[in-house]
Motif scaffolding. Structure first.
Motif, short mmCIF file in Angstrom:
data_model
loop_
_atom_site.label_atom_id
_atom_site.label_comp_id
_atom_site.label_asym_id
_atom_site.label_seq_id
_atom_site.Cartn_x
_atom_site.Cartn_y
_atom_site.Cartn_z
N CYS A 3 0.85 -1.19 0.00
CA CYS A 3 0.00 0.00 0.00
C CYS A 3 0.90 1.25 0.00
O CYS A 3 1.79 1.37 0.83
N CYS A 6 0.16 3.35 3.60
CA CYS A 6 0.58 2.88 4.92
C CYS A 6 1.61 1.76 4.83
O CYS A 6 2.05 1.25 5.85
N HIS A 8 1.28 -1.21 4.05
CA HIS A 8 0.76 -2.55 4.36
C HIS A 8 1.16 -3.48 3.21
O HIS A 8 1.18 -3.08 2.05
N CYS A 31 -6.43 -1.09 -0.02
CA CYS A 31 -5.66 -1.61 1.11
C CYS A 31 -6.62 -2.07 2.20
O CYS A 31 -7.48 -1.30 2.64
N GLU A 33 -5.92 -2.57 5.18
CA GLU A 33 -5.51 -1.99 6.46
C GLU A 33 -6.06 -0.57 6.64
O GLU A 33 -6.71 -0.27 7.61
N CYS A 34 -5.78 0.32 5.66
CA CYS A 34 -6.17 1.72 5.81
C CYS A 34 -7.31 2.11 4.87
O CYS A 34 -7.83 3.22 4.95
ZN ZN Z 1 -2.84 1.13 3.51
#
Ligand code: ZN
Length: 152
Positions: A3, A6, A8, A31, A33-34
């Motif tokens: 990503c 972030c 990731h 992503c 994650e974010c």
């Molecule tokens: Zn991310």
């Protein structure tokens, strides 16, 4: 695919389509994650024919190092250079050619560099377009004034 927001280490493909020319596949990714969304483009290899006749793979790093010299002392970040190199690569790939010469790369650099920093642009253009007189600089500067009038 990391990503870009972030870092990731994983991303999910949410859309995938082949370009009109059939030369690349663009994937929209998200992503997990974010939640950030970004695109990746999968393409065939792109080669550059140097003035010496040597053929080598297109390198964003080489574009960046060429432009970096013109940007010395200017408020241009490495991130700006990376974005510029990506823009240049996309522009060159859009022509559909699998092999381009350094001249075409230079041309593709001029536009985005002008948007980035006008002084760096003049330096780069003066070398690339072999400015050999003050008139060349004057007409390039005049063109910048026409296209980008300074705000009062
Ligand atoms: Zn991310």
């Amino acid at each position: 695919m990391h990503c870009p927001f972030c870092r990731h280490s994983d991303s999910r493909v949410i859309d995938s389509r082949t370009s009109d020319d059939g030369l690349s596949i663009r994937r929209r990714r998200q992503c997990p994650e974010c939640g950030g969304r970004f695109s990746t483009i999968e393409t065939a290899s792109l080669n550059v024919i140097k003035r010496s006749g040597v053929i080598e793979p297109f390198s964003r790093e080489k574009v960046m190092s060429g432009v970096r010299k013109a940007c010395q002392g200017r408020p241009v970040t490495e991130g700006d250079l990376a974005v510029l190199a990506q823009t240049v690569e996309e522009a060159v790939r859009q022509t559909g050619a699998s092999q381009v010469d350094t001249n075409e790369i230079g041309l593709a650099i001029l536009g985005p560099l002008r948007e980035l920093d006008e002084v760096a642009y003049l330096r780069f253009a003066s070398v690339y377009q072999a400015f050999d007189s003050l008139e060349d600089f004057e007409s390039a500067i005049e063109q910048l004034r026409i296209d980008h009038p300074r705000e009062a």
